[in-house]
Design a protein around this motif. Structure first.
Motif, PDB file in Angstrom:
ATOM      1  N   HIS A 149     -58.882-113.738  -9.506  1.00  0.00           N
ATOM      2  CA  HIS A 149     -60.775-114.290  -9.920  1.00  0.00           C
ATOM      3  C   HIS A 149     -59.941-115.830  -9.946  1.00  0.00           C
ATOM      4  CE1 HIS A 149     -63.150-115.493 -12.949  1.00  0.00           C
ATOM      5  NE2 HIS A 149     -62.196-115.967 -13.661  1.00  0.00           N
ATOM      6  N   ASP A 179     -71.910-101.458 -15.969  1.00  0.00           N
ATOM      7  CA  ASP A 179     -70.902-101.186 -15.574  1.00  0.00           C
ATOM      8  C   ASP A 179     -70.710-100.718 -14.406  1.00  0.00           C
ATOM      9  OD1 ASP A 179     -69.795-102.791 -18.055  1.00  0.00           O
ATOM     10  OD2 ASP A 179     -68.808-101.426 -19.264  1.00  0.00           O
ATOM     11  N   LYS A 191     -68.122-110.004 -21.998  1.00  0.00           N
ATOM     12  CA  LYS A 191     -67.176-109.085 -21.162  1.00  0.00           C
ATOM     13  C   LYS A 191     -67.268-107.894 -21.870  1.00  0.00           C
ATOM     14  CE  LYS A 191     -63.067-110.047 -23.227  1.00  0.00           C
ATOM     15  NZ  LYS A 191     -62.666-111.015 -23.996  1.00  0.00           N
ATOM     16  N   LYS A 232     -64.965-103.488 -19.335  1.00  0.00           N
ATOM     17  CA  LYS A 232     -64.330-102.835 -18.356  1.00  0.00           C
ATOM     18  C   LYS A 232     -64.568-104.043 -17.141  1.00  0.00           C
ATOM     19  CE  LYS A 232     -66.417-100.246 -14.288  1.00  0.00           C
ATOM     20  NZ  LYS A 232     -67.218-100.293 -13.381  1.00  0.00           N
ATOM     21  N   ARG A 233     -64.919-104.982 -18.041  1.00  0.00           N
ATOM     22  CA  ARG A 233     -65.014-106.301 -16.429  1.00  0.00           C
ATOM     23  C   ARG A 233     -65.837-107.095 -17.164  1.00  0.00           C
ATOM     24  NH1 ARG A 233     -68.420-104.174 -11.743  1.00  0.00           N
ATOM     25  NH2 ARG A 233     -70.556-103.215 -12.399  1.00  0.00           N
ATOM     26  N   ARG A 234     -65.785-108.451 -16.536  1.00  0.00           N
ATOM     27  CA  ARG A 234     -66.388-109.695 -17.288  1.00  0.00           C
ATOM     28  C   ARG A 234     -67.942-109.725 -16.547  1.00  0.00           C
ATOM     29  NH1 ARG A 234     -61.468-113.226 -16.778  1.00  0.00           N
ATOM     30  NH2 ARG A 234     -63.939-114.975 -15.630  1.00  0.00           N
ATOM     31  N   MET A 284     -58.957-109.342 -13.904  1.00  0.00           N
ATOM     32  CA  MET A 284     -59.834-108.162 -14.426  1.00  0.00           C
ATOM     33  C   MET A 284     -61.146-108.667 -13.585  1.00  0.00           C
ATOM     34  SD  MET A 284     -62.119-108.115 -18.482  1.00  0.00           S
ATOM     35  CE  MET A 284     -61.769-106.460 -18.756  1.00  0.00           C
ATOM     36  N   ASP A 285     -62.473-107.434 -12.777  1.00  0.00           N
ATOM     37  CA  ASP A 285     -63.358-108.080 -12.212  1.00  0.00           C
ATOM     38  C   ASP A 285     -64.315-108.842 -12.807  1.00  0.00           C
ATOM     39  OD1 ASP A 285     -62.418-107.771  -9.272  1.00  0.00           O
ATOM     40  OD2 ASP A 285     -63.605-105.306  -9.810  1.00  0.00           O
TER      41      ASP A 285
END
Lengths: 270, 409
Positions: free
Chosen positions: A7, B205, B76, B79-81, B1-2
């Motif tokens: 990221h 998600d 977020k 699972k992810r942002r 984190m994605d």
């Protein structure tokens, strides 16, 4: 093959792309360096984009009300990074005694916006790099990456140009200058994680002393510290992962009235 | 984190900003002082706490109760942002909606279940399809106003899915929600036991990240050339594929070939760069490179042409007429151009054919055109490599249209 970029790598690449796009179009540019974490992070990215030799000046708008740590940090790193440092002050207003006790709105406008106008007029900059981010304030969230200002410095927020696929605004004759915002898509925690990863120096004001630290830094007169024990970058990153307090909670100009930030910005404030 | 970017589109007043406000509130993404700020501002205008004010920050937006410009906020899940891009739903601000949508990897189309699909519902979803945004979730909002009726939900769902099918957008997820009451947003609503699908949050998600075209052939458009010490460093972003030191490369439009001598990143020693990386290169031979040159692999070159067939969408109140000169910008390439032929043009909300072999293109119209460029440009089909298959048209320093390249000749 899947993407191997993290990221932070993606953010860094996107910012460097924007920095280089602006320079390819304008050449007569400057980076606005408030010495805070965001503009110092931006300066770091600019150094990367130009392989350590920044081909334009760093401009510090000095209200005369900055913390002494800010001046020390500025002078130290201007030398270490071999910057062409320009300091802009609205001397007339400072001599006339302008201060936040008169009116916070007028003080910000005179000592920051007007000082910036004077510097642009003097040096003929066609574009300025600024380290503002969308998550700082709802008004900044509405910004474009390339944002034109007219001859009166006004931001026509009701009629912004379309911005598609990294094709940014070119400057029209009636536009005074373009604000370039390479960090627009970064969040506060991204900045700190990048500072952590790259080991970027930041002023000591951000680190807690006696249970207090500054989370956002402006003039000494108009920003207050928050309660915090974060005295290292690692602890700041941890703090930001859990806090529910907003970043600019210590900044007076955000609180003065509902639309003060919008009014300041429409007049050319950063 | 994605991190995933998604845009929320739909007709004015169908509840985009309210949905986002509710999502932020229910996921506890909001600092208490922000909640206090909006409740104070709502009070000031004599209203109940208005979640939309979290995004509608301009005074004009709050007073008129509409979104003028696109905005982005962050939140977020476990699972992810996410980056949520809010887009205005008013016809006046379609260019701002397109600006927002062009930065998204997925989209949420919101429809007022009481009103059904309206002009901007259709236009926005058509624009999403044109922009290549095929990952769409549909939410039918304001279920509280129709007594949480399953029948009403099914009627509007059919209306929307028929429309989406007609523009080749396949959507699997239709969720009945009430943004204002928080039904089916982060937790399953007990008001709609007939609905067995996922909540809005859980559906988010399941969306997938867009992957940069790393497995395609190399496309490296030159952005600028810097002289650093005694090196000439050609900088740019790898738009597709990968580049390695020692690789044999071809330069378009000149057709010269050379080898990559080094890949340059400040204070880094690197031998390879992949799609979306910003780098510099030096070359073995002293070839003269300039902004707009495209570095590619001999034998896997993009199409070099001065005749571009495309679908364009016009975003300026001043219409295009055939005598006007435009500038085409595709990646870092830039050339003046004219539109030789406007084969057909349609209304972007009704898809109704407005004209064939037309002489002008007006605001919000989508046209199939043939563009004649002054200098040749290297292009790809949009469905192959989006980054080089799309362009903007600029008139008097203002972007007035976006274009999607349909075929390569």
């Amino acid at each position: 093959m899947s993407s191997t970029l993290s990221h932070l790598d993606k953010l860094e690449n996107q910012s460097i792309f924007i920095i280089r796009e602006a320079y390819s179009q304008f050449r007569d540019v400057a980076i606005l360096w408030s010495i805070g974490k965001d503009s110092t992070c931006l300066l770091w990215l600019v150094r990367k984009a130009f392989f350590g030799q920044i081909p334009f000046p760093a401009l510090h708008i000095d209200t005369g009300y900055k913390f002494k740590e800010i001046y020390e940090f500025r002078d130290k790193y201007a030398k270490e990074w071999n910057l062409e440092l320009l300091v802009a002050r609205n001397e007339e207003a400072i001599a006339a005694g302008m201060g936040p006790d008169k009116s916070k709105f007028n003080c910000c406008n005179e000592l920051k916006t007007v000082a910036l106008k004077q510097a642009i007029a003097k040096h003929g900059f066609k574009a300025l790099y600024l380290g503002i981010r969308r998550d700082e304030h709802g008004i900044r969230a509405k910004e474009r990456v390339f944002s034109p200002r007219d001859e009166d410095f006004e931001w026509d927020y009701k009629n912004q140009p379309p911005e598609l696929w990294d094709q940014y605004k070119t400057k029209a004759a009636e536009e005074e200058h373009i604000r370039v915002h390479p960090l627009l898509g970064w969040r506060e925690i991204d900045v700190w994680q990048y500072v952590q990863k790259e080991n970027i120096p930041v002023t000591s004001l951000y680190f807690a002393k006696n249970g207090k630290r500054f989370r956002s830094i402006g003039c000494e007169t108009c920003c207050g510290p928050i309660d915090s024990d974060a005295d290292t970058i690692d602890k700041i990153v941890d703090e930001l992962k859990t806090t529910r307090i907003s970043e600019r909670s210590g900044r007076a100009q955000d609180k003065e009235s509902d639309y003060m930030m919008q009014k300041l910005r429409s007049l050319g404030y950063m | 984190m994605d991190v995933l970017n998604f845009v929320i589109v739909g007709h004015v007043d169908h509840g985009k900003s309210t949905l986002i406000g509710r999502l932020l509130y229910d996921t506890e993404s909001l600092p208490p002082d922000k909640i206090e700020e909006i409740s104070k501002a709502s009070d000031g205008l004599g209203r109940d706490t208005e979640f939309a004010y979290l995004l509608d920050h301009l005074e004009e937006e709050r007073k008129q109760g509409i979104t003028i410009d696109t905005t982005q906020v962050f939140f977020k899940t476990d699972k992810r942002r996410y980056v949520i891009i809010d887009a205005p739903g008013h016809v006046e601000f379609v260019k701002n909606m397109i600006t927002g949508a062009s930065q998204a990897e997925a989209a949420v189309l919101i429809v007022d279940v009481e009103e059904g699909a309206r002009e901007q519902t259709r236009r926005h979803s058509y624009m999403l399809a044109l922009l290549g945004l095929h990952q769409v979730i549909v939410v039918l909002n304001k279920m509280d106003l129709v007594g949480f009726s399953e029948d009403r939900f099914n009627v509007v769902k059919k209306e929307v899915s028929d429309w989406l099918a007609s523009i080749n957008v396949a959507v699997d997820v239709y969720i009945p929600i009430s943004a204002i009451k928080g039904e089916n947003i982060t937790k399953k609503s007990d008001k709609m036991p007939w609905y067995s699908g996922t909540t809005f949050l859980d559906s988010l998600d399941t969306l997938k990240n867009k992957i940069p075209p790393e497995n395609k052939s190399l496309l490296f458009p030159i952005q600028d050339v810097y002289k650093v010490g005694d090196k000439r460093i050609n900088v740019g972003r790898v738009e597709a594929g990968a580049i390695t030191t020692g690789a044999q490369v071809k330069i378009l439009p000149t057709g010269q070939t050379t080898k990559v001598k080094s890949i340059e990143k400040f204070l880094e020693d690197t031998q390879e760069a992949i799609a979306s990386e910003c780098i510099g290169i030096t070359t073995e031979d002293s070839v003269f490179l300039d902004r707009g040159n495209i570095i590619c692999v001999p034998g896997s070159e993009p199409h070099l042409t001065d005749r571009v067939k495309a679908n364009i969408f016009w975003m300026s109140k001043r219409p295009f007429t055939k005598d006007q000169k435009l500038t085409l910008r595709c990646a870092t390439q830039e050339t003046t151009c004219k539109i030789d032929k406007i084969a057909r043009k349609i209304n972007s909300s009704t898809l109704e054919l407005i004209g064939e072999d037309a002489d002008d293109i007006c605001n919000l119209e989508v046209a199939e055109v043939i563009i004649k460029t002054k200098k040749p440009v290297a292009i790809k089909d949009f469905n192959d490599v989006q980054e080089m298959g799309r362009f903007v048209l600029v008139r008097d320093e203002n972007t007035c249209a976006g274009g999607i390249i349909t075929t390569e000749n």
